[in-house]
Scaffold this motif. Structure first.
Motif, PDB file in Angstrom:
ATOM      1  N   ASN A  18       0.836  -1.198   0.000  1.00 25.55           N
ATOM      2  CA  ASN A  18       0.000   0.000   0.000  1.00 25.55           C
ATOM      3  C   ASN A  18       0.870   1.247   0.000  1.00 25.55           C
ATOM      4  O   ASN A  18       1.619   1.487   0.950  1.00 25.55           O
ATOM      5  CB  ASN A  18      -0.915   0.014   1.229  1.00 25.55           C
ATOM      6  N   VAL A  19       0.770   2.028  -1.059  1.00 23.28           N
ATOM      7  CA  VAL A  19       1.588   3.230  -1.198  1.00 23.28           C
ATOM      8  C   VAL A  19       0.700   4.422  -1.526  1.00 23.28           C
ATOM      9  O   VAL A  19      -0.203   4.327  -2.369  1.00 23.28           O
ATOM     10  CB  VAL A  19       2.650   3.068  -2.305  1.00 23.28           C
ATOM     11  N   ILE A  20       0.942   5.529  -0.836  1.00 26.09           N
ATOM     12  CA  ILE A  20       0.242   6.783  -1.119  1.00 26.09           C
ATOM     13  C   ILE A  20       1.301   7.828  -1.405  1.00 26.09           C
ATOM     14  O   ILE A  20       2.060   8.214  -0.499  1.00 26.09           O
ATOM     15  CB  ILE A  20      -0.637   7.220   0.060  1.00 26.09           C
ATOM     16  N   CYS A  21       1.377   8.271  -2.646  1.00 27.10           N
ATOM     17  CA  CYS A  21       2.433   9.194  -3.045  1.00 27.10           C
ATOM     18  C   CYS A  21       1.852  10.563  -3.384  1.00 27.10           C
ATOM     19  O   CYS A  21       0.930  10.683  -4.195  1.00 27.10           O
ATOM     20  CB  CYS A  21       3.197   8.641  -4.246  1.00 27.10           C
ATOM     21  N   HIS A  22       2.415  11.582  -2.772  1.00 25.43           N
ATOM     22  CA  HIS A  22       2.003  12.970  -2.963  1.00 25.43           C
ATOM     23  C   HIS A  22       2.891  13.615  -4.026  1.00 25.43           C
ATOM     24  O   HIS A  22       4.096  13.769  -3.829  1.00 25.43           O
ATOM     25  CB  HIS A  22       2.128  13.701  -1.618  1.00 25.43           C
ATOM     26  N   PHE A  23       2.299  13.967  -5.148  1.00 24.88           N
ATOM     27  CA  PHE A  23       3.017  14.708  -6.183  1.00 24.88           C
ATOM     28  C   PHE A  23       2.862  16.195  -5.880  1.00 24.88           C
ATOM     29  O   PHE A  23       1.746  16.712  -5.828  1.00 24.88           O
ATOM     30  CB  PHE A  23       2.467  14.365  -7.574  1.00 24.88           C
ATOM     31  N   TYR A  24       3.997  16.863  -5.681  1.00 20.85           N
ATOM     32  CA  TYR A  24       3.958  18.231  -5.182  1.00 20.85           C
ATOM     33  C   TYR A  24       4.891  19.130  -5.984  1.00 20.85           C
ATOM     34  O   TYR A  24       5.671  18.681  -6.827  1.00 20.85           O
ATOM     35  CB  TYR A  24       4.379  18.255  -3.709  1.00 20.85           C
ATOM     36  N   ARG A  25       4.809  20.413  -5.670  1.00 20.58           N
ATOM     37  CA  ARG A  25       5.772  21.377  -6.185  1.00 20.58           C
ATOM     38  C   ARG A  25       6.179  22.300  -5.052  1.00 20.58           C
ATOM     39  O   ARG A  25       5.347  22.698  -4.230  1.00 20.58           O
ATOM     40  CB  ARG A  25       5.174  22.209  -7.323  1.00 20.58           C
ATOM     41  N   GLU A  26       7.445  22.649  -5.015  1.00 20.97           N
ATOM     42  CA  GLU A  26       7.954  23.563  -3.997  1.00 20.97           C
ATOM     43  C   GLU A  26       7.193  24.889  -4.061  1.00 20.97           C
ATOM     44  O   GLU A  26       6.968  25.442  -5.135  1.00 20.97           O
ATOM     45  CB  GLU A  26       9.444  23.840  -4.209  1.00 20.97           C
ATOM     46  N   GLY A  27       6.797  25.383  -2.897  1.00 22.92           N
ATOM     47  CA  GLY A  27       6.162  26.692  -2.822  1.00 22.92           C
ATOM     48  C   GLY A  27       4.652  26.679  -2.909  1.00 22.92           C
ATOM     49  O   GLY A  27       4.016  27.685  -2.616  1.00 22.92           O
ATOM     50  N   PHE A  28       4.036  25.541  -3.293  1.00 22.87           N
ATOM     51  CA  PHE A  28       2.579  25.475  -3.361  1.00 22.87           C
ATOM     52  C   PHE A  28       2.029  25.301  -1.946  1.00 22.87           C
ATOM     53  O   PHE A  28       2.348  24.321  -1.262  1.00 22.87           O
ATOM     54  CB  PHE A  28       2.132  24.307  -4.243  1.00 22.87           C
ATOM     55  N   GLU A  29       1.211  26.225  -1.511  1.00 23.34           N
ATOM     56  CA  GLU A  29       0.684  26.188  -0.154  1.00 23.34           C
ATOM     57  C   GLU A  29      -0.158  24.939   0.090  1.00 23.34           C
ATOM     58  O   GLU A  29      -0.126  24.368   1.176  1.00 23.34           O
ATOM     59  CB  GLU A  29      -0.147  27.447   0.130  1.00 23.34           C
ATOM     60  N   ARG A  30      -0.904  24.530  -0.910  1.00 22.38           N
ATOM     61  CA  ARG A  30      -1.755  23.358  -0.726  1.00 22.38           C
ATOM     62  C   ARG A  30      -0.934  22.067  -0.634  1.00 22.38           C
ATOM     63  O   ARG A  30      -1.373  21.089  -0.036  1.00 22.38           O
ATOM     64  CB  ARG A  30      -2.817  23.303  -1.821  1.00 22.38           C
ATOM     65  N   CYS A  31       0.213  22.058  -1.228  1.00 20.33           N
ATOM     66  CA  CYS A  31       1.105  20.910  -1.061  1.00 20.33           C
ATOM     67  C   CYS A  31       1.647  20.861   0.362  1.00 20.33           C
ATOM     68  O   CYS A  31       1.820  19.775   0.936  1.00 20.33           O
ATOM     69  CB  CYS A  31       2.252  20.984  -2.076  1.00 20.33           C
ATOM     70  N   LYS A  32       1.874  22.023   0.943  1.00 22.84           N
ATOM     71  CA  LYS A  32       2.331  22.087   2.335  1.00 22.84           C
ATOM     72  C   LYS A  32       1.242  21.584   3.284  1.00 22.84           C
ATOM     73  O   LYS A  32       1.536  20.978   4.323  1.00 22.84           O
ATOM     74  CB  LYS A  32       2.726  23.518   2.702  1.00 22.84           C
ATOM     75  N   ILE A  33      -0.018  21.823   2.925  1.00 26.13           N
ATOM     76  CA  ILE A  33      -1.137  21.323   3.733  1.00 26.13           C
ATOM     77  C   ILE A  33      -1.148  19.799   3.726  1.00 26.13           C
ATOM     78  O   ILE A  33      -1.325  19.158   4.765  1.00 26.13           O
ATOM     79  CB  ILE A  33      -2.470  21.889   3.203  1.00 26.13           C
ATOM     80  N   VAL A  34      -0.947  19.216   2.555  1.00 25.45           N
ATOM     81  CA  VAL A  34      -0.878  17.753   2.456  1.00 25.45           C
ATOM     82  C   VAL A  34       0.280  17.220   3.298  1.00 25.45           C
ATOM     83  O   VAL A  34       0.151  16.211   3.999  1.00 25.45           O
ATOM     84  CB  VAL A  34      -0.730  17.303   0.995  1.00 25.45           C
ATOM     85  N   ASP A  35       1.424  17.894   3.233  1.00 27.46           N
ATOM     86  CA  ASP A  35       2.588  17.482   4.026  1.00 27.46           C
ATOM     87  C   ASP A  35       2.237  17.378   5.509  1.00 27.46           C
ATOM     88  O   ASP A  35       2.623  16.416   6.190  1.00 27.46           O
ATOM     89  CB  ASP A  35       3.733  18.479   3.852  1.00 27.46           C
ATOM     90  N   LYS A  36       1.493  18.362   5.993  1.00 22.35           N
ATOM     91  CA  LYS A  36       1.123  18.399   7.417  1.00 22.35           C
ATOM     92  C   LYS A  36       0.285  17.175   7.784  1.00 22.35           C
ATOM     93  O   LYS A  36       0.532  16.514   8.808  1.00 22.35           O
ATOM     94  CB  LYS A  36       0.343  19.677   7.706  1.00 22.35           C
ATOM     95  N   HIS A  37      -0.687  16.861   6.954  1.00 25.20           N
ATOM     96  CA  HIS A  37      -1.560  15.721   7.248  1.00 25.20           C
ATOM     97  C   HIS A  37      -0.831  14.385   7.096  1.00 25.20           C
ATOM     98  O   HIS A  37      -1.017  13.470   7.897  1.00 25.20           O
ATOM     99  CB  HIS A  37      -2.784  15.760   6.333  1.00 25.20           C
TER     100      HIS A  37
END
Length: 225
Positions: free
Chosen positions: A86-105
């Motif tokens: 079971n793998v859950i991978c977050h595709f993100y970009r540096e500086g995107f605030e919504r990606c930082k929200i995912v990081d927190k969770h």
């Protein structure tokens, strides 16, 4: 009419309670009637299940479960999906605030759900993967089960369409993908959330664009990819 409906509901609840009570009584009676050999068999089965679970946990930990890790390159994504069921991978970009929200969770969920591998990868540095998986919006969460892509969570539209959704809301959505163990009600989310504007990022490697929500120009996070 309201009283009739209330009475019917009360009768249904009473009947359900009686059924549950009778089932519990029957199970208690069954356990009371077990002989020594049967009890020993149950004990051995439970011990075997506990040992199997302990071995599985050791395997998960050795594969980096329990930590939210960043994948340094694209081939590491494929290696990870081969090692972990079971793998859950977050595709993100540096500086995107919504990606930082995912990081927190994810930082919280990875410790609670050691049965799944939580990781992230920089979409800008992973053109082959983003094209192969058809990822156009950031953040996108890719759910992989038994080496096969099973589900996508694109942006926050399924999480109440708000930025301040709870960790429990994301946990519930992941549980619906059958990638984490969950004891709650899969039919109903823990919270509905209030409708608010939402901004999502559209990936275009040749010509970067932005999808916006709310009024034009009313967006504090409008950098392009």
């Amino acid at each position: 009419m309201a009283n009739v409906t209330s009475d019917m509901l009360g009768q249904q609840l009473a009947m359900a309670s009686q059924i549950i009570e009778s089932q519990v009584d029957a199970e208690i009676e069954r356990l009371d009637n077990l002989d020594g050999d049967e009890l020993e068999k149950i004990r051995r089965e439970r011990m075997a299940a506990m040992r199997k679970r302990a071995l599985k946990k050791n395997e998960w930990i050795s594969n980096g479960h329990g930590e939210y890790q960043e994948l340094s390159e694209e081939k590491e994504f494929f290696e990870t999906t081969k090692k972990s069921e079971n793998v859950i991978c977050h595709f993100y970009r540096e500086g995107f605030e919504r990606c930082k929200i995912v990081d927190k969770h994810f930082a919280l969920l990875c410790k609670k759900h050691i049965e799944a591998k939580f990781c992230k990868i920089n979409a800008e540095k992973s053109p082959f993967l983003t094209n192969r998986l058809n990822i156009r919006v950031l953040p996108t969460l890719v759910v992989v089960k038994d080496g096969k892509t099973k589900d996508y969570i694109i942006g926050f539209s399924e999480l109440g369409n708000v930025d301040d959704f709870s960790t429990e809301m994301l946990e519930w959505r992941l549980a619906r993908s059958d990638v984490i163990e969950y004891s709650g009600d899969l039919m109903h989310p823990p919270e509905a959330g209030k409708p608010r504007r939402s901004t999502l990022k559209l990936i275009d490697n040749k010509n970067a664009k932005t999808i916006r929500g709310g009024k034009q120009g009313d967006d504090s996070d409008d950098s392009d990819y």
